[in-house]
Design an enzyme around this catalytic site. Sequence first.
Site, PDB file in Angstrom:
ATOM      1  N   ASN A 159       0.860  -1.214  -0.019  1.00  0.00           N
ATOM      2  CA  ASN A 159      -0.009   0.024  -0.051  1.00  0.00           C
ATOM      3  C   ASN A 159       0.927   1.261  -0.085  1.00  0.00           C
ATOM      4  O   ASN A 159       2.305   1.221  -0.132  1.00  0.00           O
ATOM      5  CB  ASN A 159      -0.901  -0.122   1.217  1.00  0.00           C
ATOM      6  CG  ASN A 159      -0.347  -0.027   2.557  1.00  0.00           C
ATOM      7  OD1 ASN A 159       0.370   1.179   2.974  1.00  0.00           O
ATOM      8  ND2 ASN A 159      -0.313  -1.125   3.151  1.00  0.00           N
TER       9      ASN A 159
ATOM     10  N   LYS B  34       9.106 -16.703 -10.309  1.00  0.00           N
ATOM     11  CA  LYS B  34       8.562 -15.578 -10.797  1.00  0.00           C
ATOM     12  C   LYS B  34       7.266 -15.970 -11.773  1.00  0.00           C
ATOM     13  O   LYS B  34       7.444 -17.135 -12.373  1.00  0.00           O
ATOM     14  CB  LYS B  34       9.442 -14.883 -11.587  1.00  0.00           C
ATOM     15  CG  LYS B  34       8.641 -13.804 -12.171  1.00  0.00           C
ATOM     16  CD  LYS B  34       9.718 -12.661 -13.078  1.00  0.00           C
ATOM     17  CE  LYS B  34       8.787 -11.465 -13.716  1.00  0.00           C
ATOM     18  NZ  LYS B  34       9.735 -10.921 -14.858  1.00  0.00           N
TER      19      LYS B  34
ATOM     20  N   ASP C  78      -4.592  -9.337  13.518  1.00  0.00           N
ATOM     21  CA  ASP C  78      -4.847  -7.859  13.438  1.00  0.00           C
ATOM     22  C   ASP C  78      -3.821  -7.562  14.790  1.00  0.00           C
ATOM     23  O   ASP C  78      -4.352  -8.047  15.938  1.00  0.00           O
ATOM     24  CB  ASP C  78      -6.315  -7.622  13.644  1.00  0.00           C
ATOM     25  CG  ASP C  78      -6.539  -6.001  13.887  1.00  0.00           C
ATOM     26  OD1 ASP C  78      -5.546  -5.279  14.533  1.00  0.00           O
ATOM     27  OD2 ASP C  78      -7.520  -5.655  13.567  1.00  0.00           O
TER      28      ASP C  78
ATOM     29  N   PHE D  88      -4.940   3.667  14.821  1.00  0.00           N
ATOM     30  CA  PHE D  88      -5.040   4.534  13.842  1.00  0.00           C
ATOM     31  C   PHE D  88      -6.204   4.217  12.901  1.00  0.00           C
ATOM     32  O   PHE D  88      -6.499   3.020  13.106  1.00  0.00           O
ATOM     33  CB  PHE D  88      -3.917   5.069  12.725  1.00  0.00           C
ATOM     34  CG  PHE D  88      -3.104   6.105  13.299  1.00  0.00           C
ATOM     35  CD1 PHE D  88      -2.379   5.981  14.472  1.00  0.00           C
ATOM     36  CD2 PHE D  88      -2.908   7.295  12.246  1.00  0.00           C
ATOM     37  CE1 PHE D  88      -1.308   7.160  14.978  1.00  0.00           C
ATOM     38  CE2 PHE D  88      -2.055   8.317  13.115  1.00  0.00           C
ATOM     39  CZ  PHE D  88      -1.541   8.235  14.021  1.00  0.00           C
TER      40      PHE D  88
ATOM     41  N   LYS E 253     -14.330   1.522  15.409  1.00  0.00           N
ATOM     42  CA  LYS E 253     -12.909   0.756  15.446  1.00  0.00           C
ATOM     43  C   LYS E 253     -12.676   0.912  16.832  1.00  0.00           C
ATOM     44  O   LYS E 253     -12.044  -0.254  17.299  1.00  0.00           O
ATOM     45  CB  LYS E 253     -12.147   1.209  14.533  1.00  0.00           C
ATOM     46  CG  LYS E 253     -11.644   0.296  13.546  1.00  0.00           C
ATOM     47  CD  LYS E 253     -10.647   1.041  12.509  1.00  0.00           C
ATOM     48  CE  LYS E 253     -10.997   0.543  11.105  1.00  0.00           C
ATOM     49  NZ  LYS E 253     -10.319   1.324  10.072  1.00  0.00           N
TER      50      LYS E 253
ATOM     51  N   LYS F 178     -12.310  -2.652  18.941  1.00  0.00           N
ATOM     52  CA  LYS F 178     -10.961  -3.186  19.322  1.00  0.00           C
ATOM     53  C   LYS F 178     -10.549  -2.891  20.830  1.00  0.00           C
ATOM     54  O   LYS F 178      -9.308  -3.212  21.385  1.00  0.00           O
ATOM     55  CB  LYS F 178      -9.771  -2.589  18.489  1.00  0.00           C
ATOM     56  CG  LYS F 178     -10.183  -2.987  16.976  1.00  0.00           C
ATOM     57  CD  LYS F 178      -8.857  -2.852  16.047  1.00  0.00           C
ATOM     58  CE  LYS F 178      -9.207  -3.087  14.409  1.00  0.00           C
ATOM     59  NZ  LYS F 178      -8.012  -3.021  13.814  1.00  0.00           N
TER      60      LYS F 178
HETATM   61  O1  PMT Z   1       2.878   6.549   6.275  1.00  0.00           O
HETATM   62  P1  PMT Z   1       2.260   7.599   5.862  1.00  0.00           P
HETATM   63  O2  PMT Z   1       2.592   7.775   4.378  1.00  0.00           O
HETATM   64  O3  PMT Z   1       2.798   8.975   6.449  1.00  0.00           O
HETATM   65  O4  PMT Z   1       0.473   7.758   5.878  1.00  0.00           O
HETATM   66  C1  PMT Z   1       0.297   7.692   7.228  1.00  0.00           C
HETATM   67  C2  PMT Z   1      -1.119   6.589   7.519  1.00  0.00           C
HETATM   68  C3  PMT Z   1      -2.303   7.196   6.422  1.00  0.00           C
HETATM   69  C4  PMT Z   1      -0.586   5.236   7.073  1.00  0.00           C
HETATM   70  C5  PMT Z   1      -1.366   6.759   8.816  1.00  0.00           C
HETATM   71  O5  PMT Z   1      -1.663   8.143   9.518  1.00  0.00           O
HETATM   72  C6  PMT Z   1      -2.688   5.733   9.094  1.00  0.00           C
HETATM   73  O6  PMT Z   1      -3.760   6.143   8.975  1.00  0.00           O
HETATM   74  N1  PMT Z   1      -2.472   4.480   9.672  1.00  0.00           N
HETATM   75  C7  PMT Z   1      -3.273   3.317   9.829  1.00  0.00           C
HETATM   76  C8  PMT Z   1      -3.450   2.800   8.267  1.00  0.00           C
HETATM   77  C9  PMT Z   1      -4.338   1.399   8.516  1.00  0.00           C
HETATM   78  O7  PMT Z   1      -4.100   0.567   8.203  1.00  0.00           O
HETATM   79  O8  PMT Z   1      -5.680   1.824   9.084  1.00  0.00           O
HETATM   80  P2  PMT Z   1      -6.822   0.791   9.442  1.00  0.00           P
HETATM   81  O9  PMT Z   1      -8.036   1.671   9.323  1.00  0.00           O
HETATM   82  O10 PMT Z   1      -6.721  -0.256   8.072  1.00  0.00           O
HETATM   83  O11 PMT Z   1      -6.260   0.047  10.429  1.00  0.00           O
HETATM   84  C10 PMT Z   1      -6.755   0.416  11.907  1.00  0.00           C
HETATM   85  C11 PMT Z   1      -5.766   0.074  12.851  1.00  0.00           C
HETATM   86  O12 PMT Z   1      -5.522  -1.368  12.852  1.00  0.00           O
HETATM   87  C12 PMT Z   1      -4.297   0.902  12.713  1.00  0.00           C
HETATM   88  O13 PMT Z   1      -3.706   1.224  13.637  1.00  0.00           O
HETATM   89  C13 PMT Z   1      -3.552  -0.484  12.126  1.00  0.00           C
HETATM   90  O14 PMT Z   1      -2.047   0.019  12.297  1.00  0.00           O
HETATM   91  C14 PMT Z   1      -4.183  -1.531  12.808  1.00  0.00           C
HETATM   92  N2  PMT Z   1      -3.799  -2.835  11.990  1.00  0.00           N
HETATM   93  C15 PMT Z   1      -4.719  -2.709  10.941  1.00  0.00           C
HETATM   94  C16 PMT Z   1      -4.644  -4.297  10.555  1.00  0.00           C
HETATM   95  C17 PMT Z   1      -3.599  -5.347  11.074  1.00  0.00           C
HETATM   96  N3  PMT Z   1      -3.515  -6.717  10.627  1.00  0.00           N
HETATM   97  N4  PMT Z   1      -3.089  -5.157  12.214  1.00  0.00           N
HETATM   98  C18 PMT Z   1      -3.092  -4.053  12.559  1.00  0.00           C
HETATM   99  O15 PMT Z   1      -2.360  -3.579  13.784  1.00  0.00           O
END
Ligand code: PMT
Length: 400
Positions: free
Chosen positions: A210, A289, A306, A323, A337, A341
């Site tokens: 991503n 590949k 997660d 986040f 969320k 969580k």
């Molecule tokens: O890195 P940059 O380019 O500066 O961009 C910053 C950002 C946009 C990536 C950052 O600000 C941000 O939003 N990070 C969280 C991105 C994300 O995956 O969001 P989500 O809504 O899909 O996930 C929710 C939370 O679960 C996040 O805290 C994520 O770290 C966590 N997560 C998600 C999936 C997973 N398998 N494990 C996790 O820990």
Amino acid sequence: MSGLANKKILLGVTGGIACYKSAVLLRALQSAGAEVRVVMTPAAQAFVTPLTFQALSGHPVYTELLDPAQEAAMDHISLARWADLVMIAPATADFMARVATGQANDLLATLCLATETQIVLAPAMNRQMWLNSATQDNLQRLIQRGYLCWGPDDGAQACGETGPGRMLEPEALCQLVENYFSPGTLQGVKVLITAGATREPIDPVRYVGNRSSGKMGYAVAESMRDLGAEVTLVSGPTALTSPSKITTIQVETAAEMYSSVMAHVDNCDIFIAVAAVADYRPNHIASNKIKKNKEILALELVKNPDILAEVAAKNDPPFTVGFAAETDQVEQYADEKRRRKQLDMIAANRVGSRVGGFESDQNALLLLWQDGREELPMMEKSYLAQRLAERIAKQFHARN
Ligand code: PMT
């Protein structure tokens, strides 16, 4: 307020319309207990007279490099050594360019060369000038030399445009100065942070990934460190260099990030999940590949663990901050969320717009916790991270 008692601040004022705010900043610093001396560039004097700053500070204002009267009062080398902090507010594009190239063509630029004290820039300029790669290059050079940069803010500008380039408000700058001198609010606190994207291999050369650059996570790590915390950063692949005084662990996949977090989480007080972890990974990784001999190639994906949810669900979890990256209904989805969580706090950002979110140097956050919320408007990620770190520190101490 006496958070700056006995602190000596050299306030450098350069020539921009934000000069008038520097007079308010001077008063705020004095009210917090600081002793302030003012140095003005010739351009600054076209906006506000030295008399204004003299009357407010109760001390002569330094304007000339080669004036025997001013040198007799305090020569420029002594002035450079006198300060505990040199704060350039506003810092114009021209001034930043001059100090970036090591020029000493006025008193303030000379002081910047002559001082061993921490120098802070509070930039103020038109948004296009701020975004210009010349200004950004100069800023990077200065940051690499140890300068701090606070701001700029995003919003309506004196020129009628809207965007990044407004000097931070004097009260906010004063607060940052106070934080700078008392960074111990997280002294002895261990913080674990994830940052960047994960890469989920498809075959030896391709992966599912991503757009996360790691900028937000690295800025959060640096801000927590600056508040005195002992920081461990688990980072997906980024183009960023490992921040100083932070233990950085490089990982690639969500599974590696998961293992690394689980190996460190029992030893941490605060966990902040900034990483954009891939929710799914290819079920099979081809050992060679994959050839492009099919019109349609279907990838079977399986869910990744997660990390955030598992940390929050531990028996004795750390203070856990997630986040949320949302394209719409930001507050509603983020709050869902947070509840689902069982997080102590969630930082929601809107993604998919031109500015903010993934890759951008700026971002805006909506912070939600059980009985409160705070909106942090669009600004540089470094400054946004400072505001977030302050809020996390407050809520962490309140919970404990
Ligand atoms: O890195 P940059 O380019 O500066 O961009 C910053 C950002 C946009 C990536 C950052 O600000 C941000 O939003 N990070 C969280 C991105 C994300 O995956 O969001 P989500 O809504 O899909 O996930 C929710 C939370 O679960 C996040 O805290 C994520 O770290 C966590 N997560 C998600 C999936 C997973 N398998 N494990 C996790 O820990």
